[in-house]
Design a protein around this motif. Sequence first.
Motif, short mmCIF file in Angstrom:
data_model
loop_
_atom_site.label_atom_id
_atom_site.label_comp_id
_atom_site.label_asym_id
_atom_site.label_seq_id
_atom_site.Cartn_x
_atom_site.Cartn_y
_atom_site.Cartn_z
N PRO A 1 5.42 8.11 -3.51
CA PRO A 1 5.79 6.70 -3.53
C PRO A 1 7.30 6.82 -4.22
O PRO A 1 7.36 7.50 -5.34
CB PRO A 1 4.89 5.94 -4.31
N ARG B 1 -1.26 8.70 3.15
CA ARG B 1 -0.24 8.75 2.74
C ARG B 1 0.41 10.16 2.61
O ARG B 1 -0.08 11.17 2.18
CB ARG B 1 -0.04 7.92 1.14
N LEU C 1 -0.23 3.68 -2.90
CA LEU C 1 -1.25 4.89 -2.55
C LEU C 1 -0.45 6.23 -3.18
O LEU C 1 0.77 6.43 -2.99
CB LEU C 1 -1.29 5.18 -1.05
N ARG D 1 6.20 8.29 6.22
CA ARG D 1 5.24 7.96 5.08
C ARG D 1 3.72 7.84 5.28
O ARG D 1 3.17 7.83 4.23
CB ARG D 1 5.78 6.70 4.29
N LEU D 2 3.26 7.89 6.33
CA LEU D 2 1.89 7.75 6.79
C LEU D 2 1.69 8.71 8.02
O LEU D 2 2.42 9.10 8.74
CB LEU D 2 1.54 6.36 7.11
N SER E 1 0.77 -1.36 -0.01
CA SER E 1 -0.07 0.06 -0.09
C SER E 1 0.85 1.17 -0.12
O SER E 1 0.50 2.23 -0.54
CB SER E 1 -1.02 -0.06 1.29
N LEU E 2 1.84 1.28 0.70
CA LEU E 2 2.88 2.28 0.73
C LEU E 2 3.47 2.88 -0.80
O LEU E 2 3.61 3.90 -1.08
CB LEU E 2 4.21 2.06 1.42
#
Length: 309
Positions: free
Chosen positions: A308, A304, A230, A274-275, A226-227
């Motif tokens: 990325p 996010r 997103l 990152r989140l 997901s990192l």
Amino acid sequence: MNQPLLHTTVLLDEAVDALLGRDPARADGAWIDATFGRGGHSRLILQRMGAQARLLAFDKDPEAIAEAARIADARFAIRHEGFRHLADLPAGSADGILMDLGVSSPQIDAPERGFSFRFDGPLDMRMDTTRGESVAQWLATAELGQIAEVIRDYGEERFAGPIAKAIVARRQERGPLTGTAELADLVAGAVKTREAGQNPATRTFQAFRIFINAELEELRQALEASLSVLRPGGRLVVISFHSLEDRIVKQFIAQHSKEVYDRRAPFAPPQPMRLKALERVKPGDAEVAANPRARSAVMRVAERTEVPA
């Protein structure tokens, strides 16, 4: 004629609200329902998203794929794959990912699936019945220590040793276990005490289901994917139903919600977080009263924060 087995989606509105957010500009985004189930979340997402938006779903269960075929909407597509295959998607391709980790009611309530100790059925428990080893096949050859380890680690069952010994003794005397009712009876005979209101077999059935479907490993893989998938500002929404899952989700969000320093390069700038953790939500009293299976649910939401890699 048998009535269709019904499923009530837990935290339906809360999850879709968290996923789509309040910004109208997000309505035409690219959304992912990573665990389609019986489609409750997907159908509401389709109702609320824009005409140019797209929704991609994943599920391993052939019955879920059949249910998805009933959705006649050009904005929707589904893949017959587990959600670890999020890793196959292009980087930065999604505005939001929803993961509902619960087993759907039709799966639990269908005796032929073997998920429940309340019905006598084949000891299967596979999410994808087209491939892989059933619980019965695994128990036919698994060693005592491995059985005990699975029950202890995935069921958090303090009587894992006695249960495993009872299973192996039964196998040596009369051959492998094949049915859910007999497994439940064996467990009940090996468990000396249990919390009020909980069936003695609850933890063992949970453990075997998690193990045979590699659920925790797949969750870890999907969270990591997901990192990448997103976009900045994209939402990650995860609904868990037991402590093992929720612990993984909680620790994952916490790990990536802080700056990371490289001890080998103490003067280098830290890697940015990152989140961003947004909220933790539990079902309200009214939802739990209407659907007791919702009582253990926990929803965690994160956003996010960087482009990325």
